[in-house]
Design an enzyme around this catalytic site. Structure first.
Site, PDB file in Angstrom:
ATOM      1  N   HIS A 146      -1.232  -4.606   1.702  1.00  0.00           N
ATOM      2  CA  HIS A 146      -2.128  -4.706   2.767  1.00  0.00           C
ATOM      3  C   HIS A 146      -3.640  -4.908   1.363  1.00  0.00           C
ATOM      4  CE1 HIS A 146      -0.028  -1.616   5.739  1.00  0.00           C
ATOM      5  NE2 HIS A 146       0.513  -2.930   5.656  1.00  0.00           N
ATOM      6  N   GLU A 197      -6.418  -3.524   1.078  1.00  0.00           N
ATOM      7  CA  GLU A 197      -6.828  -2.828  -0.073  1.00  0.00           C
ATOM      8  C   GLU A 197      -5.743  -2.198  -1.170  1.00  0.00           C
ATOM      9  OE1 GLU A 197      -6.096  -2.099   3.460  1.00  0.00           O
ATOM     10  OE2 GLU A 197      -7.444  -0.839   4.287  1.00  0.00           O
ATOM     11  N   CYS A 204      -5.264   2.413   6.037  1.00  0.00           N
ATOM     12  CA  CYS A 204      -3.715   3.234   6.884  1.00  0.00           C
ATOM     13  C   CYS A 204      -2.964   3.804   6.080  1.00  0.00           C
ATOM     14  CB  CYS A 204      -2.639   1.922   6.899  1.00  0.00           C
ATOM     15  SG  CYS A 204      -1.752   1.594   5.293  1.00  0.00           S
ATOM     16  N   CYS A 261      -2.694   3.006   2.200  1.00  0.00           N
ATOM     17  CA  CYS A 261      -3.415   1.877   1.786  1.00  0.00           C
ATOM     18  C   CYS A 261      -4.479   3.658   1.614  1.00  0.00           C
ATOM     19  CB  CYS A 261      -4.551   1.174   2.521  1.00  0.00           C
ATOM     20  SG  CYS A 261      -3.934  -0.171   2.426  1.00  0.00           S
TER      21      CYS A 261
HETATM   22 ZN   LIG Z   1      -2.812  -0.432   4.340  1.00  0.00          ZN
END
Ligand SMILES: [Zn+2]
Length: 173
Positions: A70, A72, A100, A103
């Site tokens: 992801h 991040e 999310c 993250c």
């Molecule tokens: Zn994430």
């Protein structure tokens, strides 16, 4: 709209970003849009400390065949390499979308001081992403999950922690 059990339901109070925040958020959003143009997911992130950008990240899930890549997480990994430390204490993560659960946890592990996001989990859901679904899943009993989470506890289950605590050369984190 807060959960009756106190769980976060994502109704983070939106504040008017100051000029500095607005600038870095704009950068994160631009990274996200650029990633879409390059065939990736619509997520971008920027990590800042002491007024300087340490690293940026874009979603690399499909490109790298890495479901954890992801934006991040990518930014956290890159920033840690830049500063030569597994801690990003004192830093702020700016991200184009609400982190999310993965993250958000990565941000905690990285000891970030602050997270600032633009779009939220509801925007992500509209885009077909599971951020909202996973947040809701965490609020339900694991026994109801479609993914089984089982535990078995052999006699030596805690042995790794015993070894850790006895290790003279360990690096606490
Ligand atoms: Zn994430």
């Amino acid at each position: 709209m807060s959960g009756s059990d106190g769980t976060d339901t994502g109704m983070t109070t939106a504040v008017e970003p100051d000029a500095v925040d607005a600038g870095y958020l704009a950068q994160a959003i631009e990274l996200a849009k650029q990633n879409v143009a390059d065939g990736g997911g619509p997520f971008g992130a920027v990590i800042v400390r002491d007024g300087a950008v340490l690293a940026t990240g874009q979603n690399r899930v499909t490109r790298d065949l890495d479901p954890t890549a992801h934006a991040e997480v990518s930014a956290i990994r890159a920033a840690c390499q830049v500063v030569g430390d597994f801690s990003l204490a004192g830093a702020t993560l700016y991200t184009s979308c609400e982190p999310c659960p993965l993250c958000l946890s990565a941000s905690l592990w990285a000891r970030l001081d602050r997270v600032v996001f633009a779009a939220d989990r509801y925007d992500a859901a509209r885009g077909g992403f599971d951020d909202l679904a996973f947040y809701e899943l965490f609020a339900t009993p694991r026994s109801e999950w479609s993914m089984a989470i089982d535990t078995a506890r052999p006699e030596n289950a805690a042995a790794p922690f015993d070894a850790w605590l006895e290790a003279d050369a360990r690096t606490d984190y």
